[in-house]
Design an enzyme around this catalytic site. Structure first.
Site, PDB file in Angstrom:
ATOM      1  CB  THR A  18     -16.130  33.526 108.037  1.00 33.75           C
ATOM      2  OG1 THR A  18     -16.972  34.511 108.833  1.00 33.75           O
ATOM      3  CG2 THR A  18     -14.599  33.390 108.697  1.00 33.75           C
ATOM      4  CB  CYS A  24     -17.996  32.945 115.218  1.00 32.14           C
ATOM      5  SG  CYS A  24     -19.364  33.470 114.131  1.00 32.14           S
ATOM      6  NE  ARG A  69     -24.051  27.845 115.802  1.00 26.33           N
ATOM      7  CZ  ARG A  69     -24.023  28.841 114.880  1.00 26.33           C
ATOM      8  NH1 ARG A  69     -23.442  28.471 113.664  1.00 26.33           N
ATOM      9  NH2 ARG A  69     -24.119  30.168 115.011  1.00 26.33           N
ATOM     10  N   GLY A  89     -17.183  30.092 123.202  1.00 27.28           N
ATOM     11  CA  GLY A  89     -18.000  29.113 122.644  1.00 27.28           C
ATOM     12  C   GLY A  89     -18.548  29.783 121.362  1.00 27.28           C
ATOM     13  NE  ARG A 110     -21.091  43.365 118.934  1.00 26.84           N
ATOM     14  CZ  ARG A 110     -21.375  44.319 119.800  1.00 26.84           C
ATOM     15  NH1 ARG A 110     -20.910  44.082 121.104  1.00 26.84           N
ATOM     16  NH2 ARG A 110     -22.221  45.286 119.501  1.00 26.84           N
ATOM     17  CG  PHE A 117     -13.825  40.453 123.737  1.00 22.88           C
ATOM     18  CD1 PHE A 117     -14.805  41.274 123.362  1.00 22.88           C
ATOM     19  CD2 PHE A 117     -13.940  39.167 123.093  1.00 22.88           C
ATOM     20  CE1 PHE A 117     -15.841  40.721 122.816  1.00 22.88           C
ATOM     21  CE2 PHE A 117     -14.558  38.739 122.594  1.00 22.88           C
ATOM     22  CZ  PHE A 117     -15.822  39.533 122.272  1.00 22.88           C
ATOM     23  CG  LEU A 118      -8.880  42.098 128.914  1.00 22.68           C
ATOM     24  CD1 LEU A 118      -7.980  43.314 129.459  1.00 22.68           C
ATOM     25  CD2 LEU A 118      -8.022  40.866 128.594  1.00 22.68           C
ATOM     26  CG  ASN A 119     -15.561  40.555 130.699  1.00 20.11           C
ATOM     27  OD1 ASN A 119     -15.286  41.224 131.647  1.00 20.11           O
ATOM     28  ND2 ASN A 119     -16.716  40.851 130.072  1.00 20.11           N
ATOM     29  CB  ALA A 120     -11.215  35.680 133.653  1.00 22.08           C
TER      30      ALA A 120
HETATM   31  C1  UDX Z   1     -18.070  36.768 117.636  1.00 17.76           C
HETATM   32  C2  UDX Z   1     -17.298  38.111 117.227  1.00 17.76           C
HETATM   33  O1  UDX Z   1     -17.457  38.962 118.392  1.00 17.76           O
HETATM   34  C3  UDX Z   1     -18.000  38.813 116.091  1.00 17.76           C
HETATM   35  O2  UDX Z   1     -17.332  39.951 115.508  1.00 17.76           O
HETATM   36  C4  UDX Z   1     -17.869  37.943 114.814  1.00 17.76           C
HETATM   37  O3  UDX Z   1     -18.753  38.117 113.763  1.00 17.76           O
HETATM   38  C5  UDX Z   1     -18.574  36.456 115.229  1.00 17.76           C
HETATM   39  O4  UDX Z   1     -17.964  35.901 116.516  1.00 17.76           O
HETATM   40  P1  UDX Z   1     -20.143  35.927 118.907  1.00 17.76           P
HETATM   41  O5  UDX Z   1     -19.807  34.781 118.540  1.00 17.76           O
HETATM   42  O6  UDX Z   1     -21.822  36.357 118.488  1.00 17.76           O
HETATM   43  O7  UDX Z   1     -19.357  36.959 118.038  1.00 17.76           O
HETATM   44  O8  UDX Z   1     -19.940  36.335 120.570  1.00 17.76           O
HETATM   45  P2  UDX Z   1     -18.994  37.211 121.346  1.00 17.76           P
HETATM   46  O9  UDX Z   1     -19.648  38.397 121.856  1.00 17.76           O
HETATM   47  O10 UDX Z   1     -17.721  37.710 120.507  1.00 17.76           O
HETATM   48  O11 UDX Z   1     -18.357  36.095 122.409  1.00 17.76           O
HETATM   49  C6  UDX Z   1     -17.852  35.041 121.989  1.00 17.76           C
HETATM   50  C7  UDX Z   1     -17.425  34.162 123.330  1.00 17.76           C
HETATM   51  O12 UDX Z   1     -16.421  34.659 123.863  1.00 17.76           O
HETATM   52  C8  UDX Z   1     -18.926  33.900 124.199  1.00 17.76           C
HETATM   53  O13 UDX Z   1     -18.888  32.415 124.662  1.00 17.76           O
HETATM   54  C9  UDX Z   1     -18.528  34.759 125.208  1.00 17.76           C
HETATM   55  O14 UDX Z   1     -18.943  34.467 126.533  1.00 17.76           O
HETATM   56  C10 UDX Z   1     -16.899  34.567 125.388  1.00 17.76           C
HETATM   57  N1  UDX Z   1     -16.339  35.666 125.959  1.00 17.76           N
HETATM   58  C11 UDX Z   1     -16.584  37.226 125.472  1.00 17.76           C
HETATM   59  C12 UDX Z   1     -15.589  35.740 127.117  1.00 17.76           C
HETATM   60  O15 UDX Z   1     -15.419  34.588 127.672  1.00 17.76           O
HETATM   61  N2  UDX Z   1     -14.942  36.793 127.622  1.00 17.76           N
HETATM   62  C13 UDX Z   1     -15.011  37.932 127.080  1.00 17.76           C
HETATM   63  O16 UDX Z   1     -14.562  39.040 127.772  1.00 17.76           O
HETATM   64  C14 UDX Z   1     -15.735  38.138 125.950  1.00 17.76           C
END
Ligand code: UDX
Length: 439
Positions: A121, A264, A334, A261, A151, A253-256
């Protein structure tokens, strides 16, 4: 096809093994000797479900090798660049030193007709700059940008079954040549009619940062709603369910909770803002600063909530922190919200014990000042409060009745809205969560 993969971290190691799984002859290159030694022995240098099995299987075919010597990349038709682009220390911008080093080392082996494919990236504009370097120093070789969306926790699945392929290509006939080579690399994936976006370098680079920015925004949006739910007595989980039924919004991705973290999302939105500033377009992304702020505020709120349930003071209180990884099914710490909260609790005088099914070893190295336990039971012994900060399945499935016998005070803080509130309250626990009423 002969393929080299430069950089065998998370992305590169999984990519190398996956390309061998597709039938290619692959060499993975990395300067980190212990990492290469582990990979050669079919040992994953990080926790990733399914990866070790894939590694073992592909190494056994003889189609996958690992090396610390870039000379072993010679003769490959396609060279993938899979190195990291971390955030620069004290700045928002991405540190491109590893990408530059990988490109420089590839120039030693690159021959006409070969293709360099960037997967890291990077800030928009990097690919065009590298393409110039390649055409100057290795005439006849080409460059493409092919971002990766995997992911953690689903890395193998995401690499072998991606939602889409994105090719950023040079213009003219070189573009067609590069596209044909990438199609050959990904033949089984292309054959499944996986959506494919063929575009220029800048768009390909931006697709990745735009996607991650959108995901981060979605999480911060629901976390902003959680702040309002806290102020109004509404319930963010029900709110997310209700708005998520609208197809245009969607529930994913709407989990509060404690927010995002990892290696990425946080650094990618910051690098995107920094790049927009360089391009004189910073106004377009000022909202990302707010996305970042909302995200960081959740951690502070979690600590406040812990203080509230501990009768207004954390001093000397025994607090069990369940979860250290930035998300479940990963040992990656991280920018982990869980560890950040644990450290803040300790700073405020709490006696903190952290546990995690996979990330304790990494945590110990980076946060030696924290105390660690091997199990949730050990962490929670005589605790005044239990905080669930990473939603591992093992924590979601804890029996609140049995667990209640270990602690001193039955107070649980659900940092990921992952527990069954009714079951915990029925077992006599005081239940608190971000964006939800006290139970
Ligand atoms: C992310 C992208 O999803 C992926 O496409 C990209 O290539 C790299 O970055 P990743 O960092 O592995 O992947 O994790 P991801 O599942 O996206 O979760 C990221 C963070 O968001 C986590 O800390 C997770 O706990 C948080 N999260 C995710 C939430 O707080 N709420 C959600 O609803 C979803």
């Amino acid at each position: 096809m002969k393929i080299s993969v430069v950089g065998c971290g998370y992305l590169g190691a999984v990519h190398a093994a996956s390309m061998a799984e597709l039938g290619h002859d692959v060499v993975g290159i990395d300067v980190d000797e212990p990492k290469i030694a582990a990979l050669r022995d079919a040992r994953a240098p990080f926790y990733e479900p399914g990866f070790e099995e894939l590694l073992e299987r592909t190494l056994a075919t003889g189609r996958l090798r690992f090396s610390t010597d870039i000379a072993d990349a010679a003769g490959a038709a396609v060279h993938f660049v899979c190195v990291g682009t971390p955030q620069k220390r004290g700045e928002y911008a991405a540190d491109l030193r590893y990408v530059e080093a990988a490109a420089e080392s590839l120039l030693q082996v690159l021959q006409p007709g070969e293709l360099v494919v960037g997967k890291s990236t990077v800030p928009v504009g990097t690919a065009a700059r590298l393409a110039e370097l390649v055409s100057e120093k290795a005439p006849g070789a080409l460059l493409a940008w092919n971002p990766e969306f995997l992911r953690e926790g689903f890395a193998v699945q995401d690499t072998l079954h991606p939602d889409r392929l994105v090719y950023g290509l040079p213009t003219g006939p070189d573009g067609a040549t590069a596209e044909a080579m990438l199609d050959e690399v990904y033949a089984p994936i292309v054959a499944r009619a996986t959506p494919k976006v063929v575009t220029d370098y800048a768009t390909a680079e931006m697709v990745k940062t735009a996607a991650n920015s959108f995901l981060a925004t979605k999480i911060s949006f629901i976390n902003a709603m959680a702040e309002l739910c806290e102020a109004t007595g509404a319930d963010v989980k029900q709110l997310a369910d209700a708005i998520g039924y609208d197809d245009r919004i969607g529930r994913k991705f709407l989990n509060a909770g404690l927010g995002f973290g990892g290696g990425c999302l946080p650094k990618d939105i910051r690098a995107f803002m920094a790049r927009a500033g360089e391009l004189g377009a910073d106004q377009a992304l000022t909202f990302l600063r707010e996305v970042d702020n909302i995200n960081m505020r959740r951690r502070i709120r979690m600590v406040e909530l812990a203080r509230e349930v501990c009768d207004g003071s954390l001093l000397g209180k025994r607090v069990a922190v369940l979860g250290a990884a930035f998300k479940p099914d990963s040992d990656d710490i991280r920018d982990s919200p869980a560890l950040n909260v644990a450290a803040q609790l300790q700073l405020q005088g709490a006696v903190v014990r952290v546990t995690d099914p996979a990330a304790v070893e990494n945590s110990r190295r980076l946060w030696p000042q924290l105390d660690y336990a091997d199990s949730p039971e050990e962490a929670a012994e005589r605790a005044d409060a239990v905080l669930v900060l990473t939603e591992w399945r093992a924590y979601r499935e804890l029996d609140p009745v049995v667990f209640g016998q270990i602690v001193k005070q039955k107070r649980v803080l659900d940092g990921r809205n992952a527990l069954d509130r009714e079951a915990w309250t029925a077992a006599g626990w005081t239940y608190r969560a971000l964006g939800r009423r006290a139970g």
